[in-house]
Design a protein around this motif. Structure first.
Motif, PDB file in Angstrom:
ATOM      1  N   ASP A  22      -6.163  59.028 -16.196  1.00 35.53           N
ATOM      2  CA  ASP A  22      -4.754  59.816 -16.494  1.00 35.53           C
ATOM      3  C   ASP A  22      -5.747  60.826 -17.483  1.00 35.53           C
ATOM      4  OD1 ASP A  22      -2.341  60.278 -15.677  1.00 35.53           O
ATOM      5  OD2 ASP A  22      -2.305  59.079 -17.546  1.00 35.53           O
ATOM      6  N   ARG A  23      -6.232  60.101 -17.925  1.00 32.18           N
ATOM      7  CA  ARG A  23      -6.416  61.053 -19.869  1.00 32.18           C
ATOM      8  C   ARG A  23      -7.801  61.422 -19.336  1.00 32.18           C
ATOM      9  NH1 ARG A  23      -6.045  54.821 -21.161  1.00 32.18           N
ATOM     10  NH2 ARG A  23      -8.363  54.638 -20.863  1.00 32.18           N
ATOM     11  N   SER A  56       4.813  54.065 -16.266  1.00 36.42           N
ATOM     12  CA  SER A  56       4.821  54.919 -17.160  1.00 36.42           C
ATOM     13  C   SER A  56       4.545  56.141 -17.718  1.00 36.42           C
ATOM     14  CB  SER A  56       6.536  54.908 -18.176  1.00 36.42           C
ATOM     15  OG  SER A  56       5.976  53.143 -19.506  1.00 36.42           O
ATOM     16  N   GLU A  57       3.188  54.991 -18.366  1.00 37.35           N
ATOM     17  CA  GLU A  57       2.156  55.778 -19.105  1.00 37.35           C
ATOM     18  C   GLU A  57       1.643  56.532 -18.804  1.00 37.35           C
ATOM     19  OE1 GLU A  57      -0.328  52.532 -19.788  1.00 37.35           O
ATOM     20  OE2 GLU A  57       0.907  50.668 -20.017  1.00 37.35           O
ATOM     21  N   LYS A  59       0.085  59.854 -17.450  1.00 36.07           N
ATOM     22  CA  LYS A  59       1.129  61.610 -17.685  1.00 36.07           C
ATOM     23  C   LYS A  59       0.210  62.688 -16.413  1.00 36.07           C
ATOM     24  CE  LYS A  59       2.420  60.276 -22.054  1.00 36.07           C
ATOM     25  NZ  LYS A  59       2.978  58.975 -21.191  1.00 36.07           N
ATOM     26  N   THR A  60      -0.132  61.969 -15.579  1.00 40.96           N
ATOM     27  CA  THR A  60      -0.991  63.373 -14.945  1.00 40.96           C
ATOM     28  C   THR A  60      -0.594  63.084 -13.755  1.00 40.96           C
ATOM     29  OG1 THR A  60      -3.354  62.562 -15.968  1.00 40.96           O
ATOM     30  CG2 THR A  60      -3.565  64.509 -13.965  1.00 40.96           C
ATOM     31  N   TRP A 105      10.638  60.566 -13.021  1.00 39.82           N
ATOM     32  CA  TRP A 105       9.944  61.269 -12.805  1.00 39.82           C
ATOM     33  C   TRP A 105      10.800  62.198 -11.060  1.00 39.82           C
ATOM     34  CZ3 TRP A 105       6.533  56.968 -10.103  1.00 39.82           C
ATOM     35  CH2 TRP A 105       5.457  56.746 -10.545  1.00 39.82           C
TER      36      TRP A 105
END
Length: 167
Positions: A22-23, A56-57, A59-60, A105
């Protein structure tokens, strides 16, 4: 995939990889995780608290979409199938964490797939948390006109189900 199906202990490692990807902007782990969950959803249960608490962490959208689908599968197993494997091991707090992220979302600037999965999850979650259905109905009515045909189709079906329940 075969190794994952035979080694459930690897599922948690795969889940952790989703947050790295995700990062980094890659998404192989999230898609692999989704496909594994389609076959072995119960592999999620040993670390379900982490799953529910960490959604909830993300982002992508490439990672969120498969996780939204997993949430939908969990809600169907819990509410529609009433599978004791899930109903006896998932807490209300964990369901509330999923509910919160699904609303985020649904109303956030996502493409339609995570929204559609979230809509279904929220419909089921509303069977346990009575305030969810009126909120879901309002969001769907407010966003219907701007949705894609697929979103509108699922929204209409969900609104029809809510109407049959008296909402």
């Amino acid at each position: 995939m075969g190794d994952l199906e035979r080694q459930p202990e690897l599922t948690k490692i795969l889940f952790e990889a989703i947050f790295v990807e995700d990062r980094e902007g890659t998404f192989n782990a999230s898609w692999t995780f989704d496909h594994l969950m389609r076959k072995k959803l119960e592999y999620l249960l040993p670390f379900f608290d982490d799953f529910a608490g960490r959604l909830s962490e993300l982002k992508t959208e490439s990672c969120i979409r498969p996780m939204a689908h997993v949430c939908e599968m969990v809600c169907m197993a819990y509410f529609k199938k009433k599978d004791p494997t899930f109903t006896q091991h998932i807490t209300d707090t964990q369901l509330e964490q999923i509910m919160t992220v699904c609303f985020d979302w649904l109303i956030g600037p996502m493409n339609m797939a995570p929204k559609v999965f979230s809509m279904t999850s929220l419909f089921y979650l509303g069977q346990k948390f009575d305030w969810v259905h009126p909120e879901l109905k309002q969001v769907l009515q407010d966003t219907y006109a701007d949705g894609t045909p697929g979103y509108q189709n699922r929204a209409k079906k969900t609104l029809d189900k809510l109407a049959r329940l008296g909402h």
